[in-house]
Design an enzyme around this catalytic site. Structure first.
Site, PDB file in Angstrom:
ATOM      1  N   HIS A  87       0.784  -1.229   0.000  1.00  6.50           N
ATOM      2  CA  HIS A  87       0.000   0.000   0.000  1.00  6.50           C
ATOM      3  C   HIS A  87       0.823   1.292   0.000  1.00  6.50           C
ATOM      4  O   HIS A  87       0.342   2.323  -0.420  1.00  6.50           O
ATOM      5  CB  HIS A  87      -1.045   0.011   1.131  1.00  6.50           C
ATOM      6  CG  HIS A  87      -0.526   0.446   2.470  1.00  6.50           C
ATOM      7  ND1 HIS A  87      -0.008  -0.432   3.381  1.00  6.50           N
ATOM      8  CD2 HIS A  87      -0.455   1.673   3.040  1.00  6.50           C
ATOM      9  CE1 HIS A  87       0.351   0.246   4.466  1.00  6.50           C
ATOM     10  NE2 HIS A  87       0.100   1.521   4.278  1.00  6.50           N
ATOM     11  N   GLU A  91       3.639   5.317  -3.341  1.00 11.38           N
ATOM     12  CA  GLU A  91       3.754   6.627  -2.711  1.00 11.38           C
ATOM     13  C   GLU A  91       5.198   6.935  -2.302  1.00 11.38           C
ATOM     14  O   GLU A  91       5.706   8.004  -2.555  1.00 11.38           O
ATOM     15  CB  GLU A  91       2.836   6.629  -1.478  1.00 11.38           C
ATOM     16  CG  GLU A  91       2.936   7.863  -0.609  1.00 11.38           C
ATOM     17  CD  GLU A  91       1.958   8.931  -1.032  1.00 11.38           C
ATOM     18  OE1 GLU A  91       1.254   8.709  -2.031  1.00 11.38           O
ATOM     19  OE2 GLU A  91       1.928   9.981  -0.372  1.00 11.38           O
ATOM     20  N   ASP A  92       5.848   5.960  -1.692  1.00 11.94           N
ATOM     21  CA  ASP A  92       7.121   6.237  -1.013  1.00 11.94           C
ATOM     22  C   ASP A  92       8.374   5.739  -1.718  1.00 11.94           C
ATOM     23  O   ASP A  92       9.466   6.086  -1.325  1.00 11.94           O
ATOM     24  CB  ASP A  92       7.116   5.598   0.393  1.00 11.94           C
ATOM     25  CG  ASP A  92       6.039   6.178   1.280  1.00 11.94           C
ATOM     26  OD1 ASP A  92       5.532   7.253   0.946  1.00 11.94           O
ATOM     27  OD2 ASP A  92       5.707   5.549   2.297  1.00 11.94           O
ATOM     28  N   ASP A 152      -4.822   0.662   7.826  1.00  9.41           N
ATOM     29  CA  ASP A 152      -3.660   1.547   7.781  1.00  9.41           C
ATOM     30  C   ASP A 152      -3.806   2.620   8.860  1.00  9.41           C
ATOM     31  O   ASP A 152      -2.903   2.870   9.659  1.00  9.41           O
ATOM     32  CB  ASP A 152      -3.605   2.175   6.375  1.00  9.41           C
ATOM     33  CG  ASP A 152      -2.399   3.061   6.176  1.00  9.41           C
ATOM     34  OD1 ASP A 152      -1.361   2.819   6.825  1.00  9.41           O
ATOM     35  OD2 ASP A 152      -2.495   4.008   5.362  1.00  9.41           O
ATOM     36  N   ASP A 272     -24.220   1.614  33.916  1.00 10.63           N
ATOM     37  CA  ASP A 272     -23.999   0.610  32.879  1.00 10.63           C
ATOM     38  C   ASP A 272     -22.610   0.721  32.276  1.00 10.63           C
ATOM     39  O   ASP A 272     -22.418   1.110  31.146  1.00 10.63           O
ATOM     40  CB  ASP A 272     -25.075   0.703  31.793  1.00 10.63           C
ATOM     41  CG  ASP A 272     -25.296   2.121  31.317  1.00 10.63           C
ATOM     42  OD1 ASP A 272     -24.757   3.045  31.960  1.00 10.63           O
ATOM     43  OD2 ASP A 272     -25.997   2.304  30.312  1.00 10.63           O
TER      44      ASP A 272
HETATM   45 MN    MN Z   1       0.520   3.339   5.502  1.00  5.07          MN
END
Ligand code: MN
Length: 734
Positions: A87, A91-92, A152, A272
């Protein structure tokens, strides 16, 4: 050498995490699944090899853990595991979507793409409504995107400790505004309460820790009570020969915190604190329902039930799939105890929501609940008429709310969000029924169109073909469907009427020898309208002075707008330097002394020196709010770009306004006098105002006073609480 050992240690750590993940997967994995998962794992390990998390641990542990949450806590399968492992790679790292597509196929690539896009949501300063839209569009594409995103987010929330404070606050705010309600809607109850608990831990650490501590201290006592409560039930339950299990567990920390805050009662007075759950292990289908009611009958034979508190989601499941029978009974010592009764299948759905629901699709009478819901999400997304704020409103009322059930005269059930009106009902039957709705009857009595539906209402609509929607109708509906239908009808109407205005304008421009097509948009701007249609309509109803056109320059048969004055986006108002009029506040905003800005303390939450605070920049200037201000979550998630960090530098001699709620037994003038003398004489503080009202021997008062800081405030609260006949003192939240 030492470094080598560390590398080896980390390698083992990663492999152990991966083996753990594999264990959570069902044994019915195909060989192909196994190979693909291994491939995804190896690719992710390699791609993230140089990255570390804020905590210092190898980055890859994060995707592995997200994958584990997907299988173990949400019940997803191998595809989700592969996507979870991958995932963050697009992106990275250098890995591209094309590579993923090539190695794992289009389905995986699409999901990973969705997840990458959602990542942008989390960092950007987009308005909240836009973020919602993005999350929802991916949701309708493939629900797994949002489910993996939940995992995530859950892991990020669980490991938020190493993030800087302002990031923690933003992530927590976004979680409680977007992800917790979404989790609820998808039936992921455990994840929802964990989201809320973790948000509370960040926003109000003191309250959170106080509750944890008190739950621990009172555990033995609570266990004893639960055991005593359960014992007489088990004797009876053993008789019916259906295998069952009983558990008793405390309610979530955030729900306890909510009770403390909304009911203004101390922890000790919440009855409760826990619910007892009885789960029967019976064949799926008709027998489940039977067994549940049998257990219900036993429970209410042993303990006296409170009939109004019976909730039957076994006969009519909630639209997020939840099935369960809830009753509240009077237990030992007069305490209220909630008992939840359900089958193993229902329990799995309650615990895991969506994924479990899919697994059982077709078993019960509820196969379409998510389909129906996803359809309504789609409908809302496709409505292009509304603006962003309205979308957000629709989103909240239509997609997250509980439902109300109403019936047509023929007995067909229509499910609408709670708060829906009779007019919403008309539109949900058919658009034409809505358009021509003349009058509405509930149980044969005429009601206004804005009548709020009650469960079980039987509704008939009287139509007339001459009837048509008007502006006021927009205020009488809450569903996105009705609103968008009304709006498009109004637009049609506008278009028809606008034709007259359009012709008037065409004639006018023709006379002036100006080209219509080249100039009309200039005029829209000139008169300050949103679009051509609005301009035409305004001309029709004579709201526009066409003579003003003469003020514009003409160039080559084209109208030209005068140069606009320079308009700037609003700036943080900065006062002139060396302004000595502002006293030293002992406050830092964005790391600078607060004197640099014109600011004020928000009077919705009245921060006091020592409170956790943030600064919010608005058109009206800069305001300092408390982190637990009721407006904070919304401000932080919607307008994070306008938030500046704020902190107290040191104690000063400034006084701060604070408001307290005080309640207790009204013993005549005595208690008021005790309160005022204690505050002004004994504590030496200034009272700004004091409102008190008593009724039936009970009083409730609001007192506004000036304090130096939170330490002093705590002393005040403690001292007042200790006074005779004062039962509770709390600080106003806003
Ligand atoms: Mn992540």
């Amino acid at each position: 050498m030492e470094e080598l050992i560390d590398i080896e240690k980390e390698r083992q750590l990663i492999q152990r995490a991966y083996r753990n993940l594999l264990k959570t997967l069902k044994s019915d994995l195909t060989n192909d699944d196994r190979t693909q998962i291994r491939l995804a794992y190896e690719l992710a390990v390699d791609a993230h090899s140089k990255q570390r998390r804020k905590s210092g641990e190898p980055y890859i542990l994060h995707p592995i853990e997200v994958a584990r949450i997907c299988t173990e806590e949400i019940g997803l399968g191998p595809t989700a595991v592969i996507c979870a492992l991958l995932h963050d790679v697009v992106e990275d790292t250098d890995i591209t979507l094309a590579e993923i597509n090539e190695k794992f196929g289009l389905r995986v690539a699409t999901i990973v793409d969705g997840l990458t896009k959602l990542d942008g949501v989390y960092d950007s300063d987009n308005p909240q409504a836009e973020n919602f839209k993005k999350v929802l569009s991916t949701l309708v594409d493939d629900v797994r995107v949002v489910l993996i995103k939940m995992a995530d987010r859950l892991h990020n929330m669980r490991t938020l400790g190493s993030m800087p404070r302002h990031k923690q606050l933003k992530i927590a705010a976004e979680t409680s505004v977007i992800y917790a309600p979404l989790a609820h809607r998808l039936g992921l109850y455990n994840i929802k309460s964990e989201f809320q608990d973790l948000s509370l831990k960040i926003n109000e650490p003191e309250l959170y820790n106080e509750i944890i501590e008190k739950l621990t201290v009172t555990k033995a006592e609570r266990d004893r009570y639960i055991n005593d409560f359960i014992k007489p039930l088990t004797y009876e339950l053993d008789e019916i020969e259906v295998p069952y299990r009983i558990t008793g567990r405390p309610k979530s920390i955030s729900s306890i915190a909510n009770k403390i805050k909304t009911k203004q009662v101390p922890f000790e007075e919440i009855y409760d604190l826990f619910a007892v759950r009885i789960i029967v292990d019976t064949e799926e289908g008709r027998k489940e329902k039977l067994a549940c009611w049998q257990v219900y009958s036993i429970v209410t034979d042993v303990y006296k039930p409170i009939p109004e508190r019976l909730k039957d989601w076994v006969t009519t499941p909630k639209s997020n799939g939840y099935e369960s029978l809830h009753t509240t009974v009077i237990g030992i010592g007069g305490k209220y105890v909630e008992v939840q009764i359900r089958s193993e299948r229902m329990d799995e759905i309650a615990e895991r929501g969506f994924a479990a629901h899919w697994k059982y699709k077709g078993v019960s009478n509820q196969q379409d609940v998510y389909d129906a819901w996803l359809d309504s999400v789609r409908e809302l997304l496709e409505d292009q008429n509304g603006d962003a704020i309205e979308f957000l409103q629709d989103f909240k009322t239509n997609l997250f709310n509980e439902e109300v059930y109403a019936y047509t005269p023929k007995g067909d059930m229509i499910i609408l969000p709670k708060g829906a009106t009779a007019l919403d009902f008309a539109f949900s039957i058919h658009t034409d029924v809505g358009y021509h709705c003349m009058a509405i009857k509930v149980e044969n009595k005429l009601v206004p169109m804005s009548y709020k539906l009650q469960n079980g209402d039987q509704i008939s609509i009287i139509t007339n073909k001459n009837q048509k929607p008007n502006e006021d109708w927009l205020k009488m509906v809450v569903t996105g469907k009705a609103r968008s239908k009304i709006r498009s009808a109004l637009k049609e109407d506008l278009k028809k009427q606008g034709l007259i205005g359009k012709e008037m304008l065409e004639r006018k421009l023709e006379n002036m020898k100006i080209d219509f097509d080249e100039s009309v948009d200039t005029l829209v701007k000139f008169y300050g309208f949103q679009n051509r249609l609005d301009l035409y309509y305004a001309i029709t109803i004579n709201q526009v002075d066409l003579l003003l056109i003469k003020q514009l320059k003409v160039d080559n048969k084209k109208l030209i707008l005068p140069e606009p004055e320079h308009v700037t986006d609003f700036n943080i108002p900065v006062s002139p330097k060396n302004n000595l009029a502002i006293s030293k506040a002992g406050l830092l905003i964005g790391g600078d002394p607060a004197e640099k800005y014109q600011y004020s303390l928000a009077n919705c939450c009245n921060p006091v020196q020592g409170d956790d605070i943030f600064a919010y920049v608005s058109m009206g200037g800069m305001k300092i709010h408390r982190n637990n201000c009721p407006n904070a979550a919304n401000l932080m998630s919607s307008y994070s770009h306008r938030i500046l960090k704020a902190e107290w530098e040191n104690k000063t001699n400034n006084n701060f306004v604070t408001e307290l709620m005080i309640s207790g037994i009204d013993d005549g003038p005595g208690v008021i006098e005790r309160l005022t003398t204690t505050i002004s004489s004994n504590l030496g503080l200034n009272i700004r105002s004091f409102n008190i009202k008593g009724e039936g021997g009970y009083f409730e008062g609001k007192i506004s006073l000036m304090v130096l800081n939170t330490d002093q405030l705590q002393v005040v609260i403690r001292t007042l609480k200790a006074l005779k006949n004062v039962s509770n003192v709390t600080r106003m939240e806003g």
